[in-house]
Write a protein that holds these residues in place. Structure first.
Motif, mmCIF file in Angstrom:
data_model
loop_
_atom_site.group_PDB
_atom_site.id
_atom_site.type_symbol
_atom_site.label_atom_id
_atom_site.label_comp_id
_atom_site.label_asym_id
_atom_site.label_seq_id
_atom_site.Cartn_x
_atom_site.Cartn_y
_atom_site.Cartn_z
ATOM 1 N N LYS A 162 23.310 38.217 31.924
ATOM 2 C CA LYS A 162 22.277 37.461 31.204
ATOM 3 C C LYS A 162 22.721 36.004 31.081
ATOM 4 O O LYS A 162 23.900 35.730 30.885
ATOM 5 N N LEU A 163 21.755 35.096 31.169
ATOM 6 C CA LEU A 163 22.024 33.675 30.969
ATOM 7 C C LEU A 163 21.021 33.125 29.965
ATOM 8 O O LEU A 163 19.813 33.300 30.128
ATOM 9 N N PHE A 164 21.537 32.454 28.927
ATOM 10 C CA PHE A 164 20.684 31.859 27.901
ATOM 11 C C PHE A 164 20.817 30.339 27.971
ATOM 12 O O PHE A 164 21.873 29.785 27.695
ATOM 13 N N ALA A 189 27.061 37.721 28.990
ATOM 14 C CA ALA A 189 26.010 36.895 28.383
ATOM 15 C C ALA A 189 26.479 35.438 28.397
ATOM 16 O O ALA A 189 27.226 34.999 27.528
ATOM 17 N N ASP A 190 26.056 34.699 29.403
ATOM 18 C CA ASP A 190 26.436 33.295 29.548
ATOM 19 C C ASP A 190 25.469 32.394 28.791
ATOM 20 O O ASP A 190 24.300 32.746 28.593
ATOM 21 N N LEU A 216 19.481 29.168 40.385
ATOM 22 C CA LEU A 216 20.128 29.395 41.683
ATOM 23 C C LEU A 216 21.612 29.700 41.522
ATOM 24 O O LEU A 216 22.161 30.586 42.204
ATOM 25 N N GLU A 217 22.279 28.983 40.617
ATOM 26 C CA GLU A 217 23.698 29.251 40.357
ATOM 27 C C GLU A 217 23.885 30.657 39.796
ATOM 28 O O GLU A 217 24.832 31.371 40.152
ATOM 29 N N PHE A 218 22.972 31.058 38.929
ATOM 30 C CA PHE A 218 23.062 32.396 38.353
ATOM 31 C C PHE A 218 22.842 33.464 39.419
ATOM 32 O O PHE A 218 23.568 34.468 39.468
ATOM 33 N N SER A 221 25.856 34.022 41.416
ATOM 34 C CA SER A 221 26.885 34.790 40.697
ATOM 35 C C SER A 221 26.609 36.296 40.698
ATOM 36 O O SER A 221 27.479 37.083 40.362
ATOM 37 N N LEU A 222 25.380 36.676 41.071
ATOM 38 C CA LEU A 222 25.023 38.094 41.089
ATOM 39 C C LEU A 222 25.350 38.747 42.418
ATOM 40 O O LEU A 222 25.286 39.966 42.542
ATOM 41 N N GLN A 223 25.649 37.938 43.435
ATOM 42 C CA GLN A 223 25.852 38.472 44.787
ATOM 43 C C GLN A 223 27.055 39.412 44.824
ATOM 44 O O GLN A 223 28.027 39.194 44.155
#
Length: 223
Positions: A162-164, A189-190, A216-218, A221-223
């Motif tokens: 998750k990114l907030f 949780a970023d 896009l950065e997030f 990071s999921l790859q």
């Protein structure tokens, strides 16, 4: 000429609402099997998918399929908007199901803006293809929690990344409130704070390019 096309369609929910939906699609076929589904701000305050056009277009320019839609009662969608956003969870689920069935994808990144963040957050554990979640200005504050407090539990317990993203001058949530809420979050949780940005300012087009880059950065990071 832009590097993407836009297609419109109608998506029907489980309770019969017909949602005006737009697909932002790269002109060149990409090999990624991920689609970004964007959930717009509070319909009752004028929120609609047009507010997310810049972000969706930016993602399509970078090679990712992106989907926006008007939730029930907003724009050209039928039905009636709800005060607390619980009926709209069905809208998110329906659009994600449509995306998986029609776009040859099996991974979804859910992005919610303002009130769209708690609505999207309540849908994450009902859509198995969701691999991550991004919030743009989640209204965690005390006043906003009167309307959206019952949505908090689902996203805080969601175990996937998750990114907030939030402005440091957000009028609905303070940095301290965000930090306190995320201290109990499961899994990754970023946070990303945008110095000096207010809640509604961050929804505007001036921040679209920055939102695209963060998303896009997030994704990377999921790859």
């Amino acid at each position: 000429m832009s590097n993407y096309t836009v297609e419109s369609t109608k998506v029907e929910t489980s309770d019969g609402a017909k949602l005006h939906t737009r697909l932002f699609k790269p002109r060149e076929e990409t090999r990624n099997n991920l689609v970004v589904v964007l959930v717009h701000p509070y319909s009752i305050l004028g929120g609609c998918q047009g507010l997310l056009k810049g972000i969706a277009a930016g993602l399509a320019e970078k090679g990712y399929k992106a989907v926006t839609f008007d939730m029930r009662g907003a724009g050209k969608s039928t039905g009636r908007a709800s005060l607390t956003g619980f009926a709209e969870i069905k809208d998110v689920i329906a659009v994600c199901k449509w995306a998986c069935e029609n776009l040859s994808v099996d991974r979804i990144l859910l992005v919610g803006s303002s009130a769209g963040a708690p609505i999207a957050g309540s849908a994450v554990d009902q859509i198995e293809q969701v691999v991550g979640y991004v919030s743009l200005g989640y209204p965690f504050g005390m006043f906003a929690s009167i309307l959206f407090g019952r949505h908090h539990k689902a996203i805080l317990q969601f175990p996937k990344p998750k990114l907030f993203v939030m402005g440091t001058r957000d009028g609905f949530t303070s940095v301290k409130q965000l930090t306190n809420k995320l201290s109990s979050a499961a899994g990754r949780a970023d946070t990303h704070l945008i110095e000096g940005a207010s809640h509604f300012q961050m929804e505007g087009p001036d921040y679209d390019a920055q939102m695209v880059n963060l998303i896009l950065e997030f994704i990377a990071s999921l790859q």
